[in-house]
Design a protein around this motif. Structure first.
Motif, PDB file in Angstrom:
ATOM      1  N   UNK A 160      41.077  37.153  21.316  1.00 34.48           N
ATOM      2  CA  UNK A 160      40.616  37.900  20.078  1.00 34.48           C
ATOM      3  C   UNK A 160      39.256  38.774  20.706  1.00 34.48           C
ATOM      4  N   UNK A 161      38.481  39.491  19.557  1.00 35.00           N
ATOM      5  CA  UNK A 161      37.106  40.185  20.089  1.00 35.00           C
ATOM      6  C   UNK A 161      36.071  39.276  19.511  1.00 35.00           C
ATOM      7  N   UNK A 162      35.075  38.901  20.417  1.00 39.71           N
ATOM      8  CA  UNK A 162      34.211  38.013  20.123  1.00 39.71           C
ATOM      9  C   UNK A 162      32.794  38.250  20.767  1.00 39.71           C
ATOM     10  N   UNK A 163      31.693  37.877  20.281  1.00 41.32           N
ATOM     11  CA  UNK A 163      30.342  37.861  20.887  1.00 41.32           C
ATOM     12  C   UNK A 163      29.917  36.666  21.728  1.00 41.32           C
ATOM     13  N   UNK A 164      29.489  36.734  23.091  1.00 45.39           N
ATOM     14  CA  UNK A 164      29.075  35.766  23.583  1.00 45.39           C
ATOM     15  C   UNK A 164      27.709  35.792  24.255  1.00 45.39           C
ATOM     16  N   UNK A 165      27.009  34.849  24.456  1.00 49.45           N
ATOM     17  CA  UNK A 165      25.597  34.735  24.969  1.00 49.45           C
ATOM     18  C   UNK A 165      26.106  34.941  26.618  1.00 49.45           C
ATOM     19  N   UNK A 166      25.228  35.496  27.327  1.00 48.26           N
ATOM     20  CA  UNK A 166      25.426  35.701  28.760  1.00 48.26           C
ATOM     21  C   UNK A 166      24.444  34.747  29.563  1.00 48.26           C
ATOM     22  N   UNK A 167      24.881  33.870  30.334  1.00 47.68           N
ATOM     23  CA  UNK A 167      24.053  32.627  30.733  1.00 47.68           C
ATOM     24  C   UNK A 167      22.919  33.319  31.837  1.00 47.68           C
ATOM     25  N   UNK A 168      23.116  34.349  32.786  1.00 45.18           N
ATOM     26  CA  UNK A 168      22.355  34.854  33.763  1.00 45.18           C
ATOM     27  C   UNK A 168      22.042  36.176  33.605  1.00 45.18           C
ATOM     28  N   UNK A 169      20.723  36.700  33.941  1.00 50.69           N
ATOM     29  CA  UNK A 169      20.727  38.127  34.141  1.00 50.69           C
ATOM     30  C   UNK A 169      21.232  38.761  34.997  1.00 50.69           C
ATOM     31  N   UNK A 170      21.785  38.065  35.951  1.00 54.08           N
ATOM     32  CA  UNK A 170      22.375  38.820  37.239  1.00 54.08           C
ATOM     33  C   UNK A 170      23.717  39.119  36.683  1.00 54.08           C
ATOM     34  N   UNK A 171      24.347  38.303  35.945  1.00 53.77           N
ATOM     35  CA  UNK A 171      25.633  38.609  35.195  1.00 53.77           C
ATOM     36  C   UNK A 171      25.917  39.883  34.315  1.00 53.77           C
ATOM     37  N   UNK A 172      24.426  40.061  33.736  1.00 50.42           N
ATOM     38  CA  UNK A 172      24.343  41.423  32.926  1.00 50.42           C
ATOM     39  C   UNK A 172      24.586  42.636  33.940  1.00 50.42           C
ATOM     40  N   UNK A 173      24.307  42.616  35.047  1.00 53.30           N
ATOM     41  CA  UNK A 173      24.409  43.681  35.843  1.00 53.30           C
ATOM     42  C   UNK A 173      25.786  43.913  36.182  1.00 53.30           C
ATOM     43  N   UNK A 174      26.648  42.878  36.015  1.00 51.54           N
ATOM     44  CA  UNK A 174      28.009  43.060  36.413  1.00 51.54           C
ATOM     45  C   UNK A 174      28.666  43.811  35.389  1.00 51.54           C
ATOM     46  N   UNK A 175      28.216  43.656  34.022  1.00 54.79           N
ATOM     47  CA  UNK A 175      29.048  44.077  32.871  1.00 54.79           C
ATOM     48  C   UNK A 175      28.746  45.489  32.544  1.00 54.79           C
ATOM     49  N   UNK A 176      29.598  46.356  32.132  1.00 55.49           N
ATOM     50  CA  UNK A 176      29.508  47.599  31.697  1.00 55.49           C
ATOM     51  C   UNK A 176      30.580  47.988  30.641  1.00 55.49           C
ATOM     52  N   UNK A 177      30.003  48.745  29.548  1.00 53.16           N
ATOM     53  CA  UNK A 177      30.907  48.819  28.487  1.00 53.16           C
ATOM     54  C   UNK A 177      32.325  49.592  28.956  1.00 53.16           C
ATOM     55  N   UNK A 178      33.661  49.146  28.364  1.00 51.42           N
ATOM     56  CA  UNK A 178      34.645  49.548  28.719  1.00 51.42           C
ATOM     57  C   UNK A 178      35.133  49.120  29.997  1.00 51.42           C
ATOM     58  N   UNK A 179      34.675  48.113  30.924  1.00 58.31           N
ATOM     59  CA  UNK A 179      34.927  47.804  32.016  1.00 58.31           C
ATOM     60  C   UNK A 179      35.896  46.414  31.962  1.00 58.31           C
ATOM     61  N   UNK A 180      37.035  46.577  32.578  1.00 66.35           N
ATOM     62  CA  UNK A 180      37.736  45.178  32.755  1.00 66.35           C
ATOM     63  C   UNK A 180      37.335  44.212  33.469  1.00 66.35           C
ATOM     64  N   UNK A 181      37.268  42.782  33.117  1.00 66.82           N
ATOM     65  CA  UNK A 181      36.526  41.921  33.853  1.00 66.82           C
ATOM     66  C   UNK A 181      37.472  40.671  33.613  1.00 66.82           C
ATOM     67  N   UNK A 182      37.082  39.628  34.593  1.00 67.30           N
ATOM     68  CA  UNK A 182      37.560  38.392  34.734  1.00 67.30           C
ATOM     69  C   UNK A 182      36.526  37.395  34.351  1.00 67.30           C
TER      70      UNK A 182
END
Length: 94
Positions: free
Chosen positions: A56-78
């Motif tokens: 599904x599509x859902x909203x998650x909290x992000x546990x660590x500020x360092x993780x936010x830097x790894x996330x970009x809109x449109x990016x495929x992630x694991x």
């Protein structure tokens, strides 16, 4: 001596198996939206087997500020998601 060695090997294999049982499973997803200020990410994701949730599509909290830097809109992630203080939270990204 051989008995002691066999016991050590069996014990080591048992510990390795037990540790593997607690390994967290990465799930594939696509970053739909980021909210850096609120430390949230919206992910379109495959089934979250560890949490018993379908794709599904859902909203998650992000546990660590360092993780936010790894996330970009449109990016495929694991990612790994866990319940942290009752909230679904992304705890690992690759």
């Amino acid at each position: 001596m051989k008995t002691v060695l066999k016991f050590a090997v069996v014990a080591a294999l048992t510990l390795t198996s037990a540790a593997g049982a607690f390994a967290q499973e990465f799930t594939k997803g696509t970053v739909k939206k980021l909210d850096n200020g609120a430390k949230k990410v919206t992910l379109i994701h495959e089934e979250l087997k560890d949490l018993g949730m379908p794709a599904m599509t859902m909203v998650f909290q992000v546990g660590d500020d360092a993780l936010l830097t790894k996330l970009k809109e449109g990016a495929k992630v694991q990612f790994v998601a866990e319940r942290v203080n009752g909230k679904l939270t992304v705890t690992q990204v690759k």
